[in-house]
Design an enzyme around this catalytic site. Structure first.
Site, PDB file in Angstrom:
ATOM      1  N   TRP A  86       8.793   3.619   3.161  1.00 32.11           N
ATOM      2  CA  TRP A  86       8.549   2.926   4.421  1.00 32.11           C
ATOM      3  C   TRP A  86       7.475   1.927   3.984  1.00 32.11           C
ATOM      4  O   TRP A  86       6.275   2.050   4.884  1.00 32.11           O
ATOM      5  CB  TRP A  86       8.316   3.890   5.608  1.00 32.11           C
ATOM      6  N   ILE A  87       7.422   1.245   2.836  1.00 33.73           N
ATOM      7  CA  ILE A  87       6.274   0.469   2.511  1.00 33.73           C
ATOM      8  C   ILE A  87       6.444  -1.197   2.695  1.00 33.73           C
ATOM      9  O   ILE A  87       7.371  -1.714   2.241  1.00 33.73           O
ATOM     10  CB  ILE A  87       5.973   0.471   1.067  1.00 33.73           C
ATOM     11  N   GLU A 146       0.763   4.683  10.797  1.00 30.99           N
ATOM     12  CA  GLU A 146      -0.784   4.636  10.408  1.00 30.99           C
ATOM     13  C   GLU A 146      -0.815   5.763  11.386  1.00 30.99           C
ATOM     14  O   GLU A 146      -2.117   5.818  11.926  1.00 30.99           O
ATOM     15  CB  GLU A 146      -1.410   3.285  11.178  1.00 30.99           C
ATOM     16  N   PHE A 174       0.841  -1.153   0.062  1.00 33.82           N
ATOM     17  CA  PHE A 174      -0.078   0.061  -0.074  1.00 33.82           C
ATOM     18  C   PHE A 174       1.025   1.210   0.036  1.00 33.82           C
ATOM     19  O   PHE A 174       1.745   1.580   0.958  1.00 33.82           O
ATOM     20  CB  PHE A 174      -0.812   0.034   1.174  1.00 33.82           C
ATOM     21  N   THR A 230       2.705   6.707   2.074  1.00 34.07           N
ATOM     22  CA  THR A 230       3.625   7.620   2.552  1.00 34.07           C
ATOM     23  C   THR A 230       4.798   7.801   1.466  1.00 34.07           C
ATOM     24  O   THR A 230       5.068   6.937   0.683  1.00 34.07           O
ATOM     25  CB  THR A 230       4.229   6.939   3.759  1.00 34.07           C
TER      26      THR A 230
END
Length: 400
Positions: A178-179, A379, A145, A148
């Site tokens: 940062w995935i 998150e 997803f 960021t």
């Protein structure tokens, strides 16, 4: 007059593992889900995770994903397309058990189900759902997803990734940072600026121009695959765009779903650290007796138990609201803010009980503590959740 209290002989015994009797809130199916995930984590993760963490790798991620798919843990609370259709409480219980093993394993499941799968399930076309969701539910396809960016974390509206129309196609350019799962994903849900506003795209990771270099040198979430996503003139067909949403409400609704899992998961990390400290306190002797017999140590254990089980009770309450369709995003912020913050404090206090052994990978405490430093800010940072609640409480917007 109130009914008399039960005679002491009729009361159930005090259970140190469940001091509030919270298991009474769970039905047999809930307990079966929890126990199944706990057994899997005990068998498949705990014997290896300290080594994975020390080496900074998750070498069996594809095998683990398929096993989690077989358990029904991927896209667990979604319906159809091979998903389990479990309750949100059951999904939360699974997150707690997975994070009791390691935050990286819970992150694998959360990103797969609550972010990538949820985005396609909620906003995708029927063709997109049929193409991606069955394989993702089975763990045959891993998803990631992309929201960021290197310069835009808490302010996703400022994202620089953009997609432009070129005839019937879209051309995607940008970077995400940062995935989780990025380097092993078969599909990436990427959010980008367009002339129509922010849109989501289901991007096959074998598309020309797409790459996902893995991020190394992490001191947190080391048993997890973390990557950068690079899109360099990635050409996508018209049907790659998620048709069901425009604007930030798309990715933010996905984040709310993922944050809910964190409310439960953080308590798993806290529980594992507390249990390690409790067992250590009962066996470690100083001054001729177990340190668990000293008042200061008992005070620490009592305070940790109170915050741990209050946090689990809060998670359960939010789960029941979610199952009833009554859970607001502000309530999710309430849960994440409290439970992650308290989980970190439980880990730090547990480490003091273990003394020097608290920094050893022989025990899970420092591993959980460092993992939670990432959970604290992903998150949604502490500050973002404080401001969400502040706005809800005062009616005044401090974000501007």
């Amino acid at each position: 007059m109130s009914a008399p209290s039960p005679a002491p002989s009729t009361l159930p015994p005090f259970d140190p593992a469940d001091p509030l009797g919270l298991d009474d809130l769970l039905d047999p199916e809930d307990l079966a889900v929890r126990d199944t995930v706990r057994r899997w984590a005990d068998d498949r993760v705990l014997p290896h995770v300290a080594e994975w963490y020390e080496k900074g790798e998750l070498p069996e991620i594809r095998e683990l994903a398929r096993e989690l798919g077989s358990l029904g843990a991927l896209g667990m609370s979604l319906t159809g397309y091979g998903c389990a259709g479990a309750s949100n409480v059951q999904y939360g219980l699974a997150c707690l058990e997975l994070e009791a093993a390691d935050s990286g394993i819970r992150s694998l499941v959360s990103v797969q189900g609550s972010l990538a799968m949820y985005a396609i399930w909620k906003f995708g076309s029927e063709e997109q759902k049929q193409r991606w969701l069955p394989g993702m539910a089975a763990g045959e396809i891993i998803g990631c997803f992309g929201l960021t960016e290197p310069d835009h974390g808490s302010d996703p509206a400022g994202m620089r990734t953009h997609a432009k129309k070129d005839g019937a196609d879209w051309v995607l350019n940008g970077r995400k940072m940062w995935i989780t799962n990025g380097s092993v994903a078969g599909v990436a849900v990427v959010w980008a600026q367009t002339d129509e506003g922010i849109r989501g795209f289901a991007v096959p990771t074998d598309a020309p121009g797409f790459s996902a270099p893995e991020i190394h040198h992490k001191w947190s979430l080391r048993a997890s695959v973390t990557s950068e996503l690079v899109m360099d003139d990635v050409r996508l067909p018209a049907d790659a765009v998620l048709p069901g949403v425009k604007g930030l409400k798309g990715p933010l609704s996905c984040l709310s779903h993922a944050r809910y899992g964190i409310v439960w998961g953080a308590m798993g990390a806290a529980r594992a650290s507390f249990e390690a400290a409790l067992e250590y306190a009962k066996s470690r002797e100083q001054f001729g007796r177990p340190i668990g017999g000293f008042q200061l140590t008992q005070g620490k254990l009592a305070d940790m138990a109170v915050e741990l089980h209050k946090g689990i009770l809060l998670a359960h309450h939010l789960g029941r609201r979610m199952d009833a369709g009554r859970l607001r995003p502000e309530q999710v912020s309430f849960g994440k803010l409290n439970n992650v913050r308290e989980a970190i404090e439980i880990c730090r206090t547990s480490r003091t009980i273990l003394g020097a052994n608290g920094i050893s990978l022989e025990y899970p405490v420092m591993r959980h503590a460092t993992n939670l430093e990432s959970v604290l800010t992903y998150e949604g940072t502490v500050e973002m959740h404080q401001l969400v609640l502040g706005k809800a409480l005062t009616g005044l917007d401090a974000f501007r």
